[in-house]
Scaffold this motif. Sequence first.
Motif, PDB file in Angstrom:
ATOM      1  N   LEU A 125      39.279  81.077  28.842  1.00  0.00           N
ATOM      2  CA  LEU A 125      38.434  81.954  28.460  1.00  0.00           C
ATOM      3  C   LEU A 125      40.147  82.502  27.643  1.00  0.00           C
ATOM      4  CD1 LEU A 125      36.235  83.510  30.617  1.00  0.00           C
ATOM      5  CD2 LEU A 125      35.501  83.210  28.611  1.00  0.00           C
ATOM      6  N   LEU A 126      41.557  82.035  28.066  1.00  0.00           N
ATOM      7  CA  LEU A 126      42.528  82.528  26.841  1.00  0.00           C
ATOM      8  C   LEU A 126      42.513  81.908  26.492  1.00  0.00           C
ATOM      9  CD1 LEU A 126      44.659  84.265  30.573  1.00  0.00           C
ATOM     10  CD2 LEU A 126      43.866  85.022  28.616  1.00  0.00           C
ATOM     11  N   ALA A 127      42.089  80.297  26.603  1.00  0.00           N
ATOM     12  CA  ALA A 127      42.797  79.750  25.413  1.00  0.00           C
ATOM     13  C   ALA A 127      41.587  79.804  24.338  1.00  0.00           C
ATOM     14  CB  ALA A 127      42.494  77.983  25.600  1.00  0.00           C
ATOM     15  N   GLU A 128      40.099  79.826  24.438  1.00  0.00           N
ATOM     16  CA  GLU A 128      39.081  79.925  23.422  1.00  0.00           C
ATOM     17  C   GLU A 128      39.730  81.411  22.890  1.00  0.00           C
ATOM     18  OE1 GLU A 128      35.688  81.118  21.730  1.00  0.00           O
ATOM     19  OE2 GLU A 128      36.723  82.080  23.308  1.00  0.00           O
ATOM     20  N   LEU A 129      39.785  83.045  23.587  1.00  0.00           N
ATOM     21  CA  LEU A 129      40.123  83.776  22.866  1.00  0.00           C
ATOM     22  C   LEU A 129      42.428  83.889  22.447  1.00  0.00           C
ATOM     23  CD1 LEU A 129      39.381  86.231  25.596  1.00  0.00           C
ATOM     24  CD2 LEU A 129      38.024  86.098  23.440  1.00  0.00           C
ATOM     25  N   GLY A 130      42.544  82.622  21.508  1.00  0.00           N
ATOM     26  CA  GLY A 130      43.736  82.299  21.397  1.00  0.00           C
ATOM     27  C   GLY A 130      45.458  82.809  21.788  1.00  0.00           C
ATOM     28  N   CYS A 131      45.422  83.147  22.977  1.00  0.00           N
ATOM     29  CA  CYS A 131      45.983  83.429  24.185  1.00  0.00           C
ATOM     30  C   CYS A 131      46.312  82.684  24.942  1.00  0.00           C
ATOM     31  CB  CYS A 131      45.897  84.942  24.773  1.00  0.00           C
ATOM     32  SG  CYS A 131      45.478  86.246  23.166  1.00  0.00           S
ATOM     33  N   PRO A 132      46.387  81.169  24.676  1.00  0.00           N
ATOM     34  CA  PRO A 132      46.661  80.713  26.067  1.00  0.00           C
ATOM     35  C   PRO A 132      47.819  80.300  26.872  1.00  0.00           C
ATOM     36  CG  PRO A 132      46.974  79.077  23.404  1.00  0.00           C
ATOM     37  CD  PRO A 132      46.590  80.731  23.823  1.00  0.00           C
ATOM     38  N   VAL A 133      47.617  80.246  27.808  1.00  0.00           N
ATOM     39  CA  VAL A 133      48.953  80.404  29.004  1.00  0.00           C
ATOM     40  C   VAL A 133      49.363  78.834  28.952  1.00  0.00           C
ATOM     41  CG1 VAL A 133      49.975  80.290  31.180  1.00  0.00           C
ATOM     42  CG2 VAL A 133      47.928  82.436  29.751  1.00  0.00           C
ATOM     43  N   ARG A 134      49.890  78.203  28.576  1.00  0.00           N
ATOM     44  CA  ARG A 134      50.191  76.591  27.642  1.00  0.00           C
ATOM     45  C   ARG A 134      50.616  75.537  29.234  1.00  0.00           C
ATOM     46  NH1 ARG A 134      47.973  76.013  22.838  1.00  0.00           N
ATOM     47  NH2 ARG A 134      49.080  77.265  22.011  1.00  0.00           N
ATOM     48  N   SER A 135      51.542  76.742  30.353  1.00  0.00           N
ATOM     49  CA  SER A 135      51.868  75.896  31.721  1.00  0.00           C
ATOM     50  C   SER A 135      50.318  75.733  32.432  1.00  0.00           C
ATOM     51  CB  SER A 135      53.034  76.732  32.290  1.00  0.00           C
ATOM     52  OG  SER A 135      52.431  78.015  32.810  1.00  0.00           O
ATOM     53  N   ALA A 136      49.473  76.711  32.509  1.00  0.00           N
ATOM     54  CA  ALA A 136      48.015  76.897  33.354  1.00  0.00           C
ATOM     55  C   ALA A 136      47.783  75.627  32.640  1.00  0.00           C
ATOM     56  CB  ALA A 136      47.889  78.131  32.966  1.00  0.00           C
ATOM     57  N   VAL A 137      46.978  75.341  31.184  1.00  0.00           N
ATOM     58  CA  VAL A 137      46.515  74.267  30.630  1.00  0.00           C
ATOM     59  C   VAL A 137      46.401  73.079  30.668  1.00  0.00           C
ATOM     60  CG1 VAL A 137      45.376  73.659  28.357  1.00  0.00           C
ATOM     61  CG2 VAL A 137      45.835  76.325  28.286  1.00  0.00           C
ATOM     62  N   GLU A 138      48.081  73.297  30.705  1.00  0.00           N
ATOM     63  CA  GLU A 138      49.172  71.551  30.963  1.00  0.00           C
ATOM     64  C   GLU A 138      48.629  71.386  32.782  1.00  0.00           C
ATOM     65  OE1 GLU A 138      53.152  71.669  30.341  1.00  0.00           O
ATOM     66  OE2 GLU A 138      52.284  71.883  28.081  1.00  0.00           O
ATOM     67  N   ARG A 139      47.960  72.561  33.526  1.00  0.00           N
ATOM     68  CA  ARG A 139      47.954  71.857  34.913  1.00  0.00           C
ATOM     69  C   ARG A 139      46.383  71.784  35.510  1.00  0.00           C
ATOM     70  NH1 ARG A 139      50.326  73.836  39.420  1.00  0.00           N
ATOM     71  NH2 ARG A 139      52.791  73.446  38.204  1.00  0.00           N
ATOM     72  N   VAL A 140      45.823  72.192  34.286  1.00  0.00           N
ATOM     73  CA  VAL A 140      44.037  72.270  34.337  1.00  0.00           C
ATOM     74  C   VAL A 140      43.683  70.814  34.290  1.00  0.00           C
ATOM     75  CG1 VAL A 140      42.093  71.943  33.666  1.00  0.00           C
ATOM     76  CG2 VAL A 140      43.807  74.356  33.863  1.00  0.00           C
ATOM     77  N   GLN A 141      44.673  70.104  32.979  1.00  0.00           N
ATOM     78  CA  GLN A 141      44.773  68.847  31.917  1.00  0.00           C
ATOM     79  C   GLN A 141      44.974  68.214  33.411  1.00  0.00           C
ATOM     80  OE1 GLN A 141      43.052  68.403  29.314  1.00  0.00           O
ATOM     81  NE2 GLN A 141      42.167  66.657  30.623  1.00  0.00           N
ATOM     82  N   VAL A 142      45.696  68.046  33.957  1.00  0.00           N
ATOM     83  CA  VAL A 142      47.158  67.127  34.968  1.00  0.00           C
ATOM     84  C   VAL A 142      45.654  67.072  36.688  1.00  0.00           C
ATOM     85  CG1 VAL A 142      48.573  66.880  36.335  1.00  0.00           C
ATOM     86  CG2 VAL A 142      49.186  67.777  34.592  1.00  0.00           C
ATOM     87  N   VAL A 143      45.205  67.988  36.442  1.00  0.00           N
ATOM     88  CA  VAL A 143      43.951  67.561  37.783  1.00  0.00           C
ATOM     89  C   VAL A 143      43.201  66.697  37.150  1.00  0.00           C
ATOM     90  CG1 VAL A 143      41.897  68.854  39.293  1.00  0.00           C
ATOM     91  CG2 VAL A 143      44.736  70.312  38.866  1.00  0.00           C
ATOM     92  N   LEU A 144      42.139  67.182  36.002  1.00  0.00           N
ATOM     93  CA  LEU A 144      41.148  66.550  35.616  1.00  0.00           C
ATOM     94  C   LEU A 144      41.680  64.905  34.863  1.00  0.00           C
ATOM     95  CD1 LEU A 144      40.118  69.290  32.495  1.00  0.00           C
ATOM     96  CD2 LEU A 144      39.015  68.886  35.149  1.00  0.00           C
ATOM     97  N   GLU A 145      42.957  64.766  34.908  1.00  0.00           N
ATOM     98  CA  GLU A 145      43.187  63.191  34.579  1.00  0.00           C
ATOM     99  C   GLU A 145      43.198  62.218  36.128  1.00  0.00           C
ATOM    100  OE1 GLU A 145      46.535  63.474  31.623  1.00  0.00           O
ATOM    101  OE2 GLU A 145      45.272  64.525  29.917  1.00  0.00           O
ATOM    102  N   THR A 146      43.918  63.360  36.985  1.00  0.00           N
ATOM    103  CA  THR A 146      44.173  62.591  37.879  1.00  0.00           C
ATOM    104  C   THR A 146      43.523  62.691  39.444  1.00  0.00           C
ATOM    105  OG1 THR A 146      45.405  64.240  39.052  1.00  0.00           O
ATOM    106  CG2 THR A 146      47.185  63.447  37.712  1.00  0.00           C
ATOM    107  N   GLY A 147      41.849  63.192  38.494  1.00  0.00           N
ATOM    108  CA  GLY A 147      41.060  63.136  40.010  1.00  0.00           C
ATOM    109  C   GLY A 147      40.959  64.132  41.152  1.00  0.00           C
ATOM    110  N   CYS A 148      42.154  64.947  40.926  1.00  0.00           N
ATOM    111  CA  CYS A 148      42.262  65.261  42.448  1.00  0.00           C
ATOM    112  C   CYS A 148      41.213  66.497  42.425  1.00  0.00           C
ATOM    113  CB  CYS A 148      43.733  66.650  41.895  1.00  0.00           C
ATOM    114  SG  CYS A 148      43.866  67.565  43.671  1.00  0.00           S
ATOM    115  N   GLY A 149      40.360  66.519  44.156  1.00  0.00           N
ATOM    116  CA  GLY A 149      39.753  67.282  43.764  1.00  0.00           C
ATOM    117  C   GLY A 149      37.999  66.706  43.460  1.00  0.00           C
ATOM    118  N   GLY A 150      38.221  65.530  42.286  1.00  0.00           N
ATOM    119  CA  GLY A 150      36.943  64.964  42.115  1.00  0.00           C
ATOM    120  C   GLY A 150      35.863  65.777  42.223  1.00  0.00           C
TER     121      GLY A 150
END
Length: 328
Positions: A125-150
Motif C-alpha cells: 500500500l505504501l509503495a502504491e501510494l508513492g511512499c515506499p519503504v525500500r528496505s521493506a519492499v526488498e525484504r518482501v521480494q526476498v521472501v517471495l524469491e526464496t519461497g520462504c513460508g510457501g
Amino acid sequence: MTELHPAEELRGQVNGFPRWAPVARVAADLDAPVLDAAVEWLTGQLQWFDQRQWERFLPRREFPEGTVLELLVLCRILRRGRFRDHELVGGAIELAQAVVSEQAFHSALGRADEKFPYRAYLVALLAELGCPVRSAVERVQVVLETGCGGWTGAWQPALTRLELRYVLDLGGFASTSLPVADLTAATIAAAAPDPLYLRDDEAYALTHVVFYATDFGARPMPAGAALIETMRTLLGMYLALGDMDLAGELLLCLQAVGAADCPMTAHGWRELARRRRTDGAVPGPLYEPDRWSGLRGEVREAYAFGTCHHTTMVAAMAAAVREDRNVC
C-alpha cells in the motif's frame, strides 16, 4: 428449486427462510453525510491508531499493525475522490511509514509467518501510494524469491492465494501465481453459497473475495444473479441483527459489483446513518452504550475507538465507493 437456493414459493414455509412482504422501490438518501462524518471522526482518532497508544488501555492484538493497515486501505480509496488531500490521508501514511520502518517489522517480514500477507499488504500500500519503504519492499521480494513460508504454493487456501496475488499486484512485486480472475473462480464467491448456512467468518471471506476481485470497486467483477441474491440476503440478515460491521462490508460489495440499486441497499444506508453516534462513529458489534457512558477520560476514548474504529472505516469505505460510482 435452484441448485443453491430454495424456490420462491417456499418462502415462509421452511424453517429459517423468512417471508417478507414486497417492498416498494425507494431511493437511498445520498445526501446523508456518512462519509464526511466518518472521516472527521477518524481524523480526530489518529493517535489511537498508534499501537503503543492502543496498548495503554486496550488488549494487545494478534496483529498489532492491523488498524494502520485498515486505515491505509481506506485512505487509498479516499484518494480516488474529494478527500485525496485530506489530513487523514497524510496522517495515515506517516503512521504506516513509521511502523514499516521499524526493525521489529522487518524481522517479522523475514519470518514469513502467518501474518506475512498482511505485512506485505502494508508494504504494498505504501509503495502504491508513492511512499515506499525500500528496505521493506526488498525484504518482501526476498521472501517471495526464496519461497520462504510457501506463500505462493498452490496448496494454500483459495482466499489466501487471491489475497496475496492482490497484494503483490498492488505493490508491483513479481509473481508466478494465477491471475486474480482465475483465483476468484476457486473461492466461495464463485459458489454463490446459500446465505442461510454461512457462518460469520464465511461471510467475511465472501466480502473479502469481492474486495480483492474488484479492487474495492475500482474494476469490474462478473457477479451472477445467485451471488447478488446471496449478498442482498446476507445484508438483510446482518441489518436485522444490528451488525453494522458485516452490513457495511456487504454494502461495499454490492456497490463494487454494481448491484446496489435495490430496496435492501437503500434500507442499509438508512440504517447505517441512523445507527451512528452523534460524533459520526459507527458502533461495532462489541460496543455497549451503557458501558461507554460509565467510563471517563482516556479510558472512555479508548473504549469508543476500540469498539467503533473498524465499523466506521468500513462505513467510510462503502460510502466512498458509492460516491465514486455516483460521480462516474
